[in-house]
Design an enzyme around this catalytic site. Structure first.
Site, PDB file in Angstrom:
ATOM      1  N   LYS A 113       0.857  -1.178   0.000  1.00  0.00           N
ATOM      2  CA  LYS A 113       0.000   0.000   0.000  1.00  0.00           C
ATOM      3  C   LYS A 113       0.896   1.232   0.000  1.00  0.00           C
ATOM      4  O   LYS A 113       1.648   1.469   0.943  1.00  0.00           O
ATOM      5  CB  LYS A 113      -0.920   0.025   1.219  1.00  0.00           C
ATOM      6  CG  LYS A 113      -1.812   1.266   1.244  1.00  0.00           C
ATOM      7  CD  LYS A 113      -2.414   1.490   2.603  1.00  0.00           C
ATOM      8  CE  LYS A 113      -3.022   2.883   2.675  1.00  0.00           C
ATOM      9  NZ  LYS A 113      -3.384   3.268   4.057  1.00  0.00           N
ATOM     10  N   GLY A 174      -7.482   9.417  10.327  1.00  0.00           N
ATOM     11  CA  GLY A 174      -7.712   9.453  11.768  1.00  0.00           C
ATOM     12  C   GLY A 174      -8.702  10.488  12.240  1.00  0.00           C
ATOM     13  O   GLY A 174      -8.921  10.630  13.445  1.00  0.00           O
ATOM     14  N   ALA A 200      -9.276   5.985   5.001  1.00  0.00           N
ATOM     15  CA  ALA A 200      -9.110   7.150   5.879  1.00  0.00           C
ATOM     16  C   ALA A 200     -10.415   7.922   6.061  1.00  0.00           C
ATOM     17  O   ALA A 200     -11.149   8.165   5.099  1.00  0.00           O
ATOM     18  CB  ALA A 200      -8.023   8.095   5.377  1.00  0.00           C
ATOM     19  N   GLY A 201     -10.671   8.287   7.305  1.00  0.00           N
ATOM     20  CA  GLY A 201     -11.782   9.166   7.639  1.00  0.00           C
ATOM     21  C   GLY A 201     -12.972   8.508   8.281  1.00  0.00           C
ATOM     22  O   GLY A 201     -13.839   9.182   8.846  1.00  0.00           O
ATOM     23  N   ASN A 222      -8.294   1.847  10.484  1.00  0.00           N
ATOM     24  CA  ASN A 222      -7.492   1.494  11.644  1.00  0.00           C
ATOM     25  C   ASN A 222      -7.952   2.246  12.880  1.00  0.00           C
ATOM     26  O   ASN A 222      -8.434   1.657  13.839  1.00  0.00           O
ATOM     27  CB  ASN A 222      -6.011   1.751  11.351  1.00  0.00           C
ATOM     28  CG  ASN A 222      -5.084   1.279  12.454  1.00  0.00           C
ATOM     29  OD1 ASN A 222      -3.892   1.526  12.419  1.00  0.00           O
ATOM     30  ND2 ASN A 222      -5.571   0.579  13.458  1.00  0.00           N
ATOM     31  N   THR A 223      -7.825   3.580  12.847  1.00  0.00           N
ATOM     32  CA  THR A 223      -8.127   4.381  14.025  1.00  0.00           C
ATOM     33  C   THR A 223      -9.549   4.169  14.520  1.00  0.00           C
ATOM     34  O   THR A 223      -9.780   4.113  15.740  1.00  0.00           O
ATOM     35  CB  THR A 223      -7.901   5.873  13.721  1.00  0.00           C
ATOM     36  OG1 THR A 223      -6.575   6.058  13.221  1.00  0.00           O
ATOM     37  CG2 THR A 223      -8.085   6.716  14.961  1.00  0.00           C
TER      38      THR A 223
END
Length: 271
Positions: A113, A174, A200-201, A222-223
């Site tokens: 990635k 994040g 993301a987001g 992830n976050t």
């Protein structure tokens, strides 16, 4: 599993998520960072149902430091597809170097990635450097999944270069802001011939469902899981939301209308 769901998954229109020629049943990809320890990483990954797990090459020990805990003990390569990422790289050269290191550590595996960050505050990608790194990596035999902005023209250019999947952000990394520009994401999807995965987001399960209802092939997070008050429970929620959003997309939602439409028509009533 209900009869309806069995029908969808066994006889189409559903097909597996295919990336670089490999089929996956889960459309939720997860990260391995920000957990309290490797045991929580292991349990949350299992709860998510993810088959592809991304690992930050520059921030995570995958064997380069033999005296430290190895993330591959929690997410072993015989159970998961490990997706090394170039988080923390701010130049094309650093990103390429990190990918080559990952290939050595992962027995010659080529799936990576790519992300090249352009700004420390927003963590937005540096598109010029991303294009440069992608071109180098593809020429070097890598299968590149690429993190990018939600610009449809850039997404198409990355696909045309040979990236095996394009991963537009939904909001800053994040941030948990959710899908801020669904129309750009939709445009990217409509013009793509490779998998499109929101990256993301995402902040909560409804964000994941919205991304999948748009027609995304998958979603990486992830976050949203690791930083939740209960990461294991959130991982389970994200799994269900991803599946529900995909099923809703396949089912086809009703059109939006300004006025009411009776659930029970009046034609043929007895009084």
């Amino acid at each position: 599993m209900s009869a309806v769901i069995s029908h969808i998954s066994s006889s189409g229109p559903e097909t597996p998520l295919t990336i670089a020629g490999v089929e996956y049943s889960s459309r939720l990809l997860t990260g391995s960072g920000k957990y309290r320890d490797l045991e929580e990483t292991r349990l949350a990954t299992e709860a998510s149902g993810a088959e592809i797990v991304t690992v930050a090459i520059r921030r995570t020990n995958m064997g380069q430091n033999p005296d430290e805990p190895n993330v591959l003990d929690a997410i072993p390569m015989d159970k998961y597809t490990i997706l090394p990422n170039t988080a923390g790289c701010y130049t094309a050269e650093d990103a390429v170097r990190a990918c080559r290191l990952a290939r050595e550590l992962l027995d010659g595996r080529n799936l990576v990635k790519l992300e090249v960050i352009g700004d420390e505050k927003t963590l937005y990608p540096d598109i010029t450097a991303t294009l440069e790194a992608a071109q180098t990596l593809i020429a070097d035999g890598f299968d590149v999944m690429v993190y990018t902005t939600d610009d449809p023209l850039i997404a198409k250019r990355l696909e045309d270069m040979g990236c095996v999947a394009v991963m537009p952000l939904a909001a800053p990394i994040g941030s948990g802001l959710g899908i801020r520009n669904p129309y750009n994401i939709l445009t990217i999807i409509e013009n793509a011939n490779v998998p499109i995965l929101v990256d993301a987001g995402v902040g909560t399960a409804s964000d994941a469902a919205i991304a999948m209802e748009l027609g995304c092939d998958g979603i990486l997070m992830n976050t949203a899981i690791a930083a939740a008050k209960n990461p294991l429970l959130m991982a389970s929620a994200m799994k269900k939301a991803t599946e529900a959003g995909r099923e809703a997309f396949l089912a086809g939602r009703i059109p939006r209308k300004r006025y009411a439409s009776a659930s029970s028509p009046i034609e043929g009533t007895f009084f």
